[in-house]
Design a protein around this motif. Structure first.
Motif, mmCIF file in Angstrom:
data_model
loop_
_atom_site.group_PDB
_atom_site.id
_atom_site.type_symbol
_atom_site.label_atom_id
_atom_site.label_comp_id
_atom_site.label_asym_id
_atom_site.label_seq_id
_atom_site.Cartn_x
_atom_site.Cartn_y
_atom_site.Cartn_z
ATOM 1 N N THR A 4 0.862 -1.179 0.000
ATOM 2 C CA THR A 4 0.000 0.000 0.000
ATOM 3 C C THR A 4 0.891 1.219 0.000
ATOM 4 O OG1 THR A 4 -0.075 0.087 2.416
ATOM 5 C CG2 THR A 4 -1.801 -1.166 1.329
ATOM 6 N N ALA A 56 -7.441 9.921 -6.654
ATOM 7 C CA ALA A 56 -6.467 9.035 -7.285
ATOM 8 C C ALA A 56 -5.966 9.532 -8.636
ATOM 9 C CB ALA A 56 -7.072 7.645 -7.449
ATOM 10 N N HIS A 198 -7.539 1.483 -6.610
ATOM 11 C CA HIS A 198 -6.160 1.135 -6.296
ATOM 12 C C HIS A 198 -5.569 0.438 -7.513
ATOM 13 C CE1 HIS A 198 -7.283 2.209 -2.247
ATOM 14 N NE2 HIS A 198 -6.082 1.919 -1.779
ATOM 15 N N ASN A 221 -1.837 -3.171 -5.038
ATOM 16 C CA ASN A 221 -2.861 -2.471 -4.271
ATOM 17 C C ASN A 221 -2.369 -1.110 -3.794
ATOM 18 O OD1 ASN A 221 -5.631 -2.755 -3.505
ATOM 19 N ND2 ASN A 221 -5.001 -2.896 -1.365
ATOM 20 N N GLY A 223 -2.300 2.915 -3.533
ATOM 21 C CA GLY A 223 -3.330 3.941 -3.494
ATOM 22 C C GLY A 223 -2.921 5.089 -2.589
ATOM 23 N N ARG A 226 -6.407 5.316 2.570
ATOM 24 C CA ARG A 226 -7.063 4.125 3.088
ATOM 25 C C ARG A 226 -8.415 4.543 3.648
ATOM 26 N NH1 ARG A 226 -6.489 -0.517 1.038
ATOM 27 N NH2 ARG A 226 -4.528 -1.548 1.349
#
Length: 227
Positions: A4, A56, A198, A221, A223, A226
């Motif tokens: 992550t 994103a 993600h 994953n 991104g 969270r």
């Protein structure tokens, strides 16, 4: 391997550097939030999904992609459009990137599916590649069509270029593992799914002499947040 994190690229690699493929799962839909099986059902983004896209898209644009390819389902296309607006790229839609077809499960709640199709769910839990929703696709069928698309995108990239591919939870994971040549049974055991909005980052290794093992997973994953 990153699991992550921020996951944004700082700049385009220099000419002659390895190529890169970034596979992004679409943002959250109203059916994701309601735990409804979608498959090829064309569902719009939820309000949370639109917030995810806004957060994103700048990170994906920072990769400075040369190609932007998306599933033609609106949840993926809408996610890709947000990246296109920041990069000036035209989104190329490709139906081969669609999510796994889930047959009779399409539009059903996840709890109802488990209640009404216990034998099929049990088979999937055992790792068997049975058609989803009895009349849907197998994982192997998805791997064939998505893998074909991802490899075509790979062949279009020039040295140092990046492609961003917007797909779905299952089709995105399968596309990534097909590119690196990882057995799908193995990938099911090793890798968790991709969260909404993600992505997976794959980079080309300049040290490999094998076309099949040329690609490596550098982030999974990824991104900027969270939720």
């Amino acid at each position: 391997m990153s699991v992550t994190g921020a996951g944004a690229a700082s700049s385009t690699p220099a000419s002659g550097a390895g190529r890169r493929v970034v596979i992004l799962r679409h943002a959250e839909t109203v059916d994701n939030a309601a735990r409804v099986w979608q498959g090829h059902k064309d569902t719009e983004l939820s309000e949370t999904g639109r917030q995810q896209v806004a957060a994103a898209a700048p990170h994906l644009a920072a990769y400075r992609p040369a190609l932007l390819v998306s599933s033609d389902l609106q949840r993926a296309a809408a996610t890709a459009d947000a990246i296109a607006s920041l990069t000036g790229l035209e989104v190329r839609l490709d139906a081969r990137l669609r999510e796994v077809h889930v047959g009779e499960w399409q539009g059903m709640h996840a709890d109802e599916v488990r209640e009404r199709y216990p034998e099929t769910i049990a088979a999937l839990d055992r790792g068997e590649d049975v058609p989803r929703g009895l009349t849907g696709e197998t994982r192997a069928e998805v791997a064939h069509r998505v893998g074909e698309c991802v490899r075509e995108v790979e062949r279009e990239l020039l040295p140092g270029e990046t492609a961003v591919i917007v797909a779905h939870g299952v089709s995105g994971r399968i596309g990534a593992t097909e590119l690196v040549g990882l057995d799908q049974d193995v990938s099911d055991v090793i890798f968790r799914g991709i969260d909404n909005c993600h992505w997976i980052e794959l980079v080309e290794s300049s040290k490999s002499f094998s076309a099949r093992s040329r690609w490596r997973i550098s982030g999974w994953n990824l991104g900027p947040w969270r939720l």
